[in-house]
Design a protein around this motif. Structure first.
Motif, PDB file in Angstrom:
ATOM      1  N   ARG A 341       0.684  -1.091   0.057  1.00 27.35           N
ATOM      2  CA  ARG A 341       0.176   0.353   0.047  1.00 27.35           C
ATOM      3  C   ARG A 341       0.894   1.405   0.078  1.00 27.35           C
ATOM      4  O   ARG A 341       0.308   2.527   0.028  1.00 27.35           O
ATOM      5  CB  ARG A 341      -1.062   0.013   1.130  1.00 27.35           C
ATOM      6  CG  ARG A 341      -1.697  -1.236   1.255  1.00 27.35           C
ATOM      7  CD  ARG A 341      -2.681  -1.336   0.010  1.00 27.35           C
ATOM      8  NE  ARG A 341      -3.530  -0.196  -0.365  1.00 27.35           N
ATOM      9  CZ  ARG A 341      -4.022   0.136  -1.410  1.00 27.35           C
ATOM     10  NH1 ARG A 341      -3.859  -0.437  -2.460  1.00 27.35           N
ATOM     11  NH2 ARG A 341      -4.930   1.251  -1.758  1.00 27.35           N
ATOM     12  N   LEU A 343       2.103   3.587  -2.136  1.00 23.98           N
ATOM     13  CA  LEU A 343       1.838   3.972  -3.625  1.00 23.98           C
ATOM     14  C   LEU A 343       2.523   5.166  -4.302  1.00 23.98           C
ATOM     15  O   LEU A 343       2.472   5.264  -5.529  1.00 23.98           O
ATOM     16  CB  LEU A 343       0.174   3.975  -3.671  1.00 23.98           C
ATOM     17  CG  LEU A 343      -0.554   2.804  -3.238  1.00 23.98           C
ATOM     18  CD1 LEU A 343      -1.828   3.024  -3.487  1.00 23.98           C
ATOM     19  CD2 LEU A 343       0.029   1.549  -4.265  1.00 23.98           C
ATOM     20  N   LYS A 346       5.184   4.857  -6.406  1.00 24.06           N
ATOM     21  CA  LYS A 346       4.983   3.939  -7.374  1.00 24.06           C
ATOM     22  C   LYS A 346       4.472   4.761  -8.886  1.00 24.06           C
ATOM     23  O   LYS A 346       4.263   4.074  -9.783  1.00 24.06           O
ATOM     24  CB  LYS A 346       4.162   2.904  -7.258  1.00 24.06           C
ATOM     25  CG  LYS A 346       4.466   2.025  -5.854  1.00 24.06           C
ATOM     26  CD  LYS A 346       5.644   1.231  -6.128  1.00 24.06           C
ATOM     27  CE  LYS A 346       5.864   0.201  -5.106  1.00 24.06           C
ATOM     28  NZ  LYS A 346       6.038   0.798  -3.515  1.00 24.06           N
ATOM     29  N   ILE A 356      -0.395  -1.331  -9.871  1.00 26.55           N
ATOM     30  CA  ILE A 356      -0.729  -1.567  -8.520  1.00 26.55           C
ATOM     31  C   ILE A 356      -1.053  -3.222  -8.682  1.00 26.55           C
ATOM     32  O   ILE A 356      -2.131  -3.535  -9.605  1.00 26.55           O
ATOM     33  CB  ILE A 356      -2.070  -0.963  -7.920  1.00 26.55           C
ATOM     34  CG1 ILE A 356      -1.645   0.517  -7.745  1.00 26.55           C
ATOM     35  CG2 ILE A 356      -2.565  -1.441  -6.646  1.00 26.55           C
ATOM     36  CD1 ILE A 356      -2.940   1.225  -7.473  1.00 26.55           C
ATOM     37  N   GLU A 499      -7.119   4.666  -4.800  1.00 26.87           N
ATOM     38  CA  GLU A 499      -7.552   4.662  -6.125  1.00 26.87           C
ATOM     39  C   GLU A 499      -8.726   4.958  -6.513  1.00 26.87           C
ATOM     40  O   GLU A 499      -9.179   5.617  -7.387  1.00 26.87           O
ATOM     41  CB  GLU A 499      -8.071   3.011  -6.153  1.00 26.87           C
ATOM     42  CG  GLU A 499      -6.495   2.103  -6.329  1.00 26.87           C
ATOM     43  CD  GLU A 499      -6.065   1.716  -4.820  1.00 26.87           C
ATOM     44  OE1 GLU A 499      -5.400   0.780  -4.604  1.00 26.87           O
ATOM     45  OE2 GLU A 499      -6.381   2.488  -3.677  1.00 26.87           O
TER      46      GLU A 499
END
Length: 664
Positions: A341, A343, A346, A356, A499
């Protein structure tokens, strides 16, 4: 209902201490007689409600009506003697006495009002006499409003059939009206009816978030005579924010701004969002914030474009702070097992996408002016300052701190009470039916042992010394309870706030439920879980909240062959389109367990003016073989121990082991 074993005989020191309270054979004997009488009374009514989510008007109405129990009592007494309209009027008077009195008095002369008082007081006393009949006179006296205790006690215990008593009774009521105390007296009797119709209240989690005024509900609960609370994920969120967890403060604000639900923050708890507004207006003034537009409820026309733009900027600003602080928690606590998690590091800013779980998604927004790409989880100095200011405001709010102390004092992750296991979320399980193990605190734990550990650490987050490692881990763990993988209050694999805000592909929004929510349809699984909490027998149940029951799709709240009941049916307006109703409540009296399904509440004003009750349907899904007596309840077990101890004291008096004190 499982009864605990009788405790061993008390030692001499305890008997000597007990003798101070009961210094003679007569005193001890009298108390034994009193307790034995209580043990043979029917058990009191329990009322279960969950997932209130700040919907204070609907909650207060359900409490006032006791999920229809008050109306049942009115109908039981007056179905053959009063019209439906008069019974509606009487019920509404009990629910909202002050408001109804104000409305009734507008259109009546003094003479008409005196007659109305006379009739209403007779009816109210009859209802009050009925709802207090299952209790000892001593218990009723303790519940009486102090200013009218003697008068109400006399009216409740006068035999109207005897001529002398009838005159005495009528004279009391006439005097109350003559000295202009009838209004206050009506209110006092109505409050007593509501106080006595339910003996104990269970809140099965989630007082906070979504609805407008959780603080009003908390004020109500603090004043309630007998209540327990099972913490929900939204409760632990606010508990963590009040402890000083910057991450959970950011989460509370992100959620509240997203749902345009700031009344509880600013009006309820007196927390100013000015530091965030100034920061967001300055830092995000040239930034696209369309992905962070807030959800408008009610009259959207009252919000102008400038207000909506500022709200979106504030929402984006606090959410970016949240993503950073969540990353810091995950990095600080590798045992949480949530590295997937992380993120922010990323993001491919050039291609405006992110990978993801091996899937690449396009980002609707990748403009984050405060994110350092080399150190994405570091707050900027300005972000650090603003979140510190906001966190200090949460910690300084006296009302919030009072409410959170109450949650800690009256609450926990679960409760075993009168043969039922109450918990908001879940007992985390694997798909194969085994209980999930969590390696936290240097030891593997699952099931009840993990829930006990989790509650202890949650308390550590509030009570441990500020600045200590224990306090820090406790605050981090409160976040884990809120959003951690398969946590017992969250019950899902992941929380996809990132998200939902930044990816338009709704396939990325999925939050897989823990296997518990499938396995609980199996009666054998429910029985095994109950057994772990020392509950066995045909009338033991798990009572859950958290996952709204989709009634409109035919889903039943009764699971596992009647071993588990889910009472989250959408009391919160935000969930009603999903559930198709406006909540479930549960009533457990001496004769049966009854599930009540509620339709949406039309508002207090319509309830008072037009006698509109919540439309509800009631289903008895389990009837007891015999009336449950107090002797068969948890309180009965405690009382029986007192009886056993007093019998030992009597023996000690009779053998001279302890001497009587007739001077006391």
């Amino acid at each position: 209902m499982k009864r605990e074993a009788v405790s061993p005989a008390p030692d001499l020191r305890y008997l000597q201490m007990l003798s101070r309270q009961y210094p003679t054979v007569q005193a001890a004997s009298s108390e034994i007689i009193n307790l034995r009488a209580i043990l043979n009374l029917p058990k009191g009514t329990e009322h279960f409600i969950s997932d209130l989510h700040g919907e204070y008007e609907a909650f207060v109405h359900i409490m006032n009506s006791a999920s229809g129990v008050v109306r049942e009592k009115v109908d039981e007494l007056f179905a053959s003697s009063l019209s439906k309209y008069d019974r509606d009027e009487l019920s509404t008077l009990i629910y909202y006495p002050e408001e109804k009195l104000s409305l009734v008095s507008r259109d009546k002369t003094q003479e008409e009002m005196e007659e109305w008082y006379r009739i209403s007081l007779h009816r109210l006393i009859d209802v009050c006499r009925l709802v207090t009949s299952k209790y000892t006179r001593s218990k009723v006296r303790k519940a009486l409003p102090r200013e009218y205790s003697y008068i109400i006690d006399e009216l409740l215990n006068s035999n109207y059939e005897f001529h002398n008593k009838r005159e005495y009774y009528e004279n009391i009521i006439s005097t109350i009206i003559d000295i202009d105390r009838a209004g206050d007296f009506v209110v006092a009797v109505c409050q007593l009816i509501k106080r006595m119709v339910v003996d104990h209240l269970h809140i099965v989690g989630d007082v906070f978030d979504r609805g407008p005024r959780a603080d009003v509900i908390m004020d109500y609960l603090i004043d309630h005579h007998s209540v327990d609370i099972q913490w929900g994920n939204h409760d632990v969120l606010w508990m963590g924010a009040a402890t000083g967890s910057r991450t959970l403060v950011a989460t509370v604000l992100s959620n509240s701004i997203h749902y345009n639900n700031l009344e509880v923050i600013e009006t309820g708890y007196g927390i100013s969002l000015r530091p965030l507004a100034i920061f967001a207006h300055d830092v995000y003034k040239d930034t696209d914030c369309s992905c962070f537009n807030v959800k408008l409820t009610g009259d959207a026309a009252k919000y102008n474009e400038k207000d909506m733009m500022l709200s979106a900027k504030m929402h984006k600003a606090i959410t970016v702070i949240l993503f950073k602080l969540e990353g810091q928690k995950i990095l600080r606590n590798p045992e949480f097992g949530m590295e997937d998690r992380l993120l922010l590091d990323k993001i491919d800013y050039e291609r405006r996408c992110i990978s993801i779980g091996g899937v690449e998604y396009q980002l609707a927004d990748a403009d984050f002016p405060t994110v350092d790409r080399d150190h994405p989880y570091d707050l900027s100095p300005e972000e650090d300052e603003v979140i510190n200011q906001l966190t200090a405001s949460f910690q300084r709010s006296e009302k919030l701190q009072k409410h959170i102390r109450f949650l800690y004092s009256k609450g926990g992750l679960y409760k075993v009470y009168n043969g039922n296991l109450l918990l908001h979320g879940c007992i985390p399980m694997a798909p194969d039916g085994t209980q999930l193990s969590f390696s936290l605190g240097g030891k593997k734990r699952s099931g009840r042992a993990f829930l006990d550990y989790a509650e202890a650490v949650a308390r550590q987050g509030y009570y441990a010394k500020p600045g200590s490692d224990e306090r820090q881990f406790g605050m981090d763990f409160l976040w884990f309870l809120w959003a951690g993988r398969n946590s017992p209050t969250f019950g899902r694999d992941r929380m996809t706030t990132f998200e939902r805000r930044l990816i338009k592909d709704e396939g990325a929004w999925t939050e897989p439920k823990n296997a518990y929510y499938t396995l609980y349809n199996d009666p054998a699984v429910c029985d095994a879980l109950l057994k772990e909490f020392d509950l066995e027998g045909p009338h033991c149940h798990i009572i859950n909240g958290h996952m709204p029951v989709k009634s409109k799709k035919g889903e039943s709240p009764i699971k596992g062959g009647g071993r588990l009941i889910v009472i989250d049916g959408g009391l919160c307006k935000a969930y009603q389109p999903t559930t198709g109703i406006a909540g479930y409540t549960l009533i457990f009296n001496s004769e049966c367990l009854r599930l009540v399904s509620h339709k949406p509440f039309d508002g207090k004003e319509n309830a008072v003016r037009e006698n509109r009750d919540i439309a509800s349907s009631s289903e008895v899904f389990e009837r007891m073989d015999n009336k449950i007596k107090i002797s068969e309840t948890d309180i009965g077990t405690t009382l029986q121990r007192q009886v056993d101890d007093l019998k030992e004291l009597l023996r000690a008096y009779k053998t001279g082991l302890v001497k009587e004190d007739h001077r006391a």
